[in-house]
Design an enzyme around this catalytic site. Structure first.
Site, PDB file in Angstrom:
ATOM      1  N   CYS A 150      32.633  50.128  27.725  1.00 41.21           N
ATOM      2  CA  CYS A 150      32.013  48.827  27.993  1.00 41.21           C
ATOM      3  C   CYS A 150      33.058  47.826  28.450  1.00 41.21           C
ATOM      4  O   CYS A 150      34.263  48.033  28.263  1.00 41.21           O
ATOM      5  CB  CYS A 150      31.280  48.293  26.769  1.00 41.21           C
ATOM      6  N   CYS A 181      35.041  46.413  25.554  1.00 36.00           N
ATOM      7  CA  CYS A 181      35.997  47.403  25.040  1.00 36.00           C
ATOM      8  C   CYS A 181      37.218  47.491  25.956  1.00 36.00           C
ATOM      9  O   CYS A 181      38.357  47.616  25.487  1.00 36.00           O
ATOM     10  CB  CYS A 181      35.339  48.780  24.943  1.00 36.00           C
ATOM     11  N   ASP A 228      34.583  25.738  64.024  1.00 36.59           N
ATOM     12  CA  ASP A 228      35.360  25.498  65.234  1.00 36.59           C
ATOM     13  C   ASP A 228      34.426  25.808  66.407  1.00 36.59           C
ATOM     14  O   ASP A 228      33.499  26.603  66.258  1.00 36.59           O
ATOM     15  CB  ASP A 228      36.572  26.437  65.248  1.00 36.59           C
TER      16      ASP A 228
END
Length: 686
Positions: A11, A14, A388
Site C-alpha cells: 500500500c 506502507c 504566442d
C-alpha cells in the site's frame, strides 16, 4: 544514486513507512521509495542487505536482472485463494455453530482468521515490539482484543475483509502501473543496421549517429533520422498521439518509435537512441509519475498524525464511558477496538496517486507530455491561457493571402526572381506560383539588397521586388496608394514588383493562421478557461487581425521578449496563467508563467523548456488536456472527502454505541474500493 525496481509493495502508506525506515540507515537520508512507479532510489554507499531486510518486513523485494522472473501476480492469486478458502470456512462455521457444535465452530472461525490474517498478525506483533503503530499493528490489537472477549465471528470477518481490502488496494495501483508500463514498452528493442553492405540486427541502445539502418514494413523506426532512400507512410502515434499516418520520403525527418506502415525505408540515424525524441519522452513520463504533488505531500504529512489521534480516541472510548458514564467495560472495550480499525489511513493516502498516474498516462497516449503530477494539478487550476502568435496560433510560415496584378505575369516574374532564395517571403511567392501551376523562368544578374529586396534581369528588362524602399525609384499613383493602404489595414506585409517605370503588382503576405486555432480557443472557454490572451511582437494591425479571427479575449502587440515576461508576471498576480509557445524563442515567457506549455514535434528545445509539451505540434488536444486535469483534481478532492467522510461516519457511530468491527473495516474497505474505481475512470474516460 542507484535505482532499483521494487515489487510486492502492499500500500501507499506502507511504502511511505518503508521509505522512512530506509532513510534511517547510514547514508540513507536521500532514499526515496515511490509507490506510483515501484522504484527505489538510494545512495551508492547504503548497505543493500539492510535495505532488503527492511523491504521484507512488508513482503516487498528488489527485482534484479537475476530474479526478474519474480512477479507480484502469483502472490495476488494465492491471496485470493486464501481469502476464498477463509470465507468458505467462515460460512461453514456458521452452519456448524447453529446445527452441530459450538466449540467446533470456534475452531473453524479461528482457522479462517489465521488463514487470512496471519501475515498481518506477524507484522503487527513485530511492529508492536518496536513501538511502531501502523495499520498492521492496529489490526493485530483489534484481532487480539476481539478474540479475548469471545467475538470469534467478528474477528474472522475483520481478518477476511482486511485481506480483501489490501488485495483490492494493490490491484488498483497495479492497474495504473501496468498502463504506464505498456506505454513505456513502445520503445523499439532491435534495429537492422547496414555496415559495408551487410545487414546485421543489433540492440537499439548500440546505435550511433550516422549509422545506416533499414526499416521494413510493420517495423518500428529505431531512432531519429533522415530518410535517404524509399517512401512510406509512417504512424507517429508514439510521438504525437495521433494515429493518422504521415507520408515520408527522401530527406524527411523520422522519429524513433514510429512505425513504418509499408515499403522499405533506408534511414541515416541523426541521434543515438538515448538522445532520441522517444527516449527523452519516455524518460520524462517515467520521472513524471515519481514526483509528488502538493496534495500528496499534505496527505502524507496528515497521515502521520491521523493514526496517533485515532489511537487516542480509541483509548478515550474504552475508558471514559465505563468510568464516568457507568457503561459496560466489555461493550466499550469492543467499541474502542472498532475505532482502532478506523485509524487505517490507506484509503486516504491512495486518494491521489492512482488518479495522478492515470492522468499522466492518458495524456501521454494522446501526445501530451506532462512532466509531473504537480504540473497536472496546476493545469487543472489554470484560469488564463496566453499564446504566442507566430508558430502557435499561426503556422509561422508566410503565405500570399492576396495579390493585385497591374500587369499580367507579375506573379510569374516575382516567383522567378525569388526562385533561388531561401527567404520565407520568397518561399511564399514560389508556393503561390506552384498553386497557380506557373512555369518559372531563369533570372539573370540577381542581386540581393539586405533589408529591402532583390533586383534581377529577365529577358531584356530589369525588375525590382521587395518593400516600398526597394521600389522607391518609381512613382506610385493614387490607385496603387489606395491598394497599398487597404492591404496594410488588413495587417498584411506588403511586397511590390516594379520595372524601371512603374509598379507591376502588389502582394499581401500573411502568417497563415492554424486551421484549429479558432476552434481550440472556443473549446478552451467551454472547459472553464476565463481569459485567452495573445502576446506578439508584430504590429497592432496584424495582431488585431489574428486576434479577431481566432477569438481570443484580448491581445498585446509590439512586445519584445522581456516585455512578454513582464506581461505574464503581471497577469500571474491575479490569475493562474499558462503560457503556450513554440519552446524555442518563448523560453523566458514560458518560465515566467505558472505553467509553460510548449509546442514541438519532438524538438529538443520544446521538450526541455516547458512543463507540458504538445507533441502534435498543434493546439488541437490542449482543451482535452485541461479537461482531464480538472477531472483529476476533482477526483482527488472527491476521494479525500470519501476517505475521511466514511471514517467520520464510522466514528460517529460510537456515540450511540453502534460501531462494530466489521462496520469499521467496511468503512475503510468501501473508501478504498471507491477511491480506486473513481481514480481509474481517468484512464478509461474517452
Amino acid at each position: 544514486m542507484n535505482e532499483y525496481k521494487v515489487k510486492g509493495l502492499t500500500c501507499a502508506n506502507c511504502a511511505r513507512e518503508l521509505q522512512e525506515e530506509i532513510q534511517k540507515l547510514p547514508s540513507g537520508k536521500s532514499a526515496s521509495l515511490n509507490y506510483h512507479s515501484g522504484k527505489l532510489k538510494i545512495d551508492n554507499s547504503v548497505e543493500i542487505g539492510k535495505v532488503k531486510k527492511i523491504l521484507s518486513t512488508d513482503g516487498a523485494f528488489l527485482v534484479t536482472e537475476n530474479d526478474e522472473h519474480k512477479q507480484v501476480h502469483p502472490q495476488g492469486i494465492n491471496l485470493i485463494t486464501i481469502l476464498c478458502l477463509s470465507f468458505f470456512l467462515y460460512c461453514f462455521a456458521f452452519v456448524v455453530d447453529n446445527w452441530i457444535n459450538e466449540f467446533l465452530a470456534v475452531g473453524l472461525f479461528l482457522t479462517a482468521t489465521a488463514l487470512s490474517g496471519y501475515k498481518t498478525f506477524i507484522k503487527g506483533l513485530k511492529n508492536l515490539g518496536k513501538g511502531k503503530f501502523n495499520i498492521e499493528t492496529l489490526m493485530t490489537i483489534a484481532l487480539i482484543g476481539a478474540l479475548s472477549i469471545g467475538e470469534w465471528k467478528e474477528g474472522a470477518l475483520v481478518a477476511i475483509l482486511f485481506g480483501l481490502n489490501e488485495y483490492l488496494e494493490g490491484l488498483g495501483m497495479q492497474k495504473a502501473r501496468n498502463s504506464m508500463e505498456k506505454l513505456l514498452n513502445i520503445a523499439p528493442k532491435k534495429a537492422t543496421i547496414i555496415t559495408d553492405g551487410i545487414e546485421k540486427v543489433v540492440e537499439v541502445t548500440s546505435l550511433k549517429e550516422s549509422d545506416l539502418v533499414i526499416v521494413k514494413a510493420g517495423e518500428k523506426i529505431p531512432s531519429d533520422g533522415l530518410v535517404i532512400d524509399g517512401k512510406s507512410s509512417v504512424n507517429e502515434a508514439a510521438i504525437t498521439g495521433e494515429s493518422m499516418p504521415v507520408e515520408k520520403g527522401l530527406g524527411e525527418e523520422v522519429f524513433g518509435g514510429s512505425i513504418n506502415n509499408e515499403g522499405l525505408l533506408k534511414i541515416n540515424i541523426t541521434k543515438a537512441y538515448e538522445d532520441s525524441s522517444l527516449a527523452k519522452i519516455l524518460h520524462l513520463v517515467e520521472e513524471a509519475q515519481e514526483t509528488k504533488t502538493p496534495t500528496e505531500l499534505f496527505i502524507n504529512k496528515f497521515a502521520k498524525y491521523y493514526t496517533p489521534i485515532i489511537m487516542l480516541i480509541s483509548i478515550i472510548v474504552m475508558i471514559v464511558p465505563p468510568i464516568f458514564l457507568n457503561g459496560s467495560f466489555s461493550e466499550w472495550f469492543y467499541q474502542g477496538l472498532a475505532v482502532l480499525i478506523v485509524g487505517c489511513p490507506c484509503a486516504l493516502v491512495l486518494a491521489s496517486p492512482i488518479a495522478i498516474v492515470s492522468g499522466i498516462t492518458k495524456n501521454a497516449r494522446n501526445g501530451i507530455l506532462i512532466k509531473g503530477g504537480v504540473f497536472l494539478e496546476q493545469l487543472g487550476r489554470i484560469t488564463t491561457v496566453a499564446f504566442d502568435k507566430t508558430g502557435t496560433l499561426t503556422k509561422g510560415e508566410p503565405y500570399v493571402e492576396t495579390f493585385i496584378e497591374y500587369e499580367s505575369h507579375s506573379l510569374l516574374l516575382s516567383a522567378s526572381i525569388e526562385k533561388s532564395s531561401s527567404h520565407p517571403i520568397a518561399k511564399a511567392l514560389i508556393k503561390k506560383a506552384g498553386e497557380e501551376k506557373l512555369i518559372l523562368v531563369e533570372p539573370e544578374e540577381v542581386t540581393t539588397h539586405s533589408g529591402s529586396g532583390v533586383t534581377a534581369k529577365i529577358g531584356d528588362k530589369q525588375y525590382s521586388i521587395g518593400n516600398e524602399k526597394q521600389v522607391s525609384h518609381v512613382p506610385i499613383d493614387d490607385r496603387v496608394k489606395k491598394d497599398l493602404l487597404d492591404i496594410k489595414d488588413k495587417g498584411m506585409t506588403v511586397v511590390l514588383l516594379a520595372d524601371k517605370d512603374k509598379i507591376l503588382g502588389i502582394f499581401g503576405i500573411s502568417d497563415e493562421i492554424r486551421e484549429e486555432s479558432k476552434e481550440v480557443i472556443s473549446h478552451l472557454h467551454k472547459v472553464g478557461i476565463k481569459k485567452t490572451l495573445m502576446l506578439t511582437g508584430d504590429h497592432e494591425s496584424t495582431a488585431q487581425k489574428v486576434a479577431r479571427h481566432v477569438g481570443v479575449t484580448s491581445f498585446f502587440a509590439g512586445l519584445l521578449p522581456d516585455q512578454k515576461v513582464e506581461k505574464i508576471k503581471g497577469i500571474s498576480e491575479t490569475d493562474k496563467v499558462a503560457m503556450v509557445g513554440d519552446g524555442i524563442n518563448d523560453a523566458p515567457a514560458l518560465a515566467s508563467a505558472d505553467l509553460g506549455i510548449a509546442m514541438g514535434k519532438g524538438t529538443d528545445s520544446a521538450i526541455e523548456t516547458a512543463d507540458i509539451v504538445l507533441m502534435q505540434n498543434h493546439l488541437g488536444k490542449l482543451p482535452s488536456a485541461i479537461k482531464s486535469a480538472k477531472k483529476v483534481n476533482a477526483i482527488i478532492k472527491m476521494n479525500i472527502i470519501l476517505a475521511l467522510g466514511l471514517k467520520l461516519i464510522a466514528l460517529l457511530l460510537t456515540i450511540p454505541g453502534l460501531l462494530t468491527l466489521w462496520i469499521a473495516i467496511l468503512s475503510d474497505m468501501g473508501a478504498t474500493i471507491l477511491v480506486t474505481l473513481i481514480s481509474l475512470t481517468v484512464l478509461y474516460d474517452k
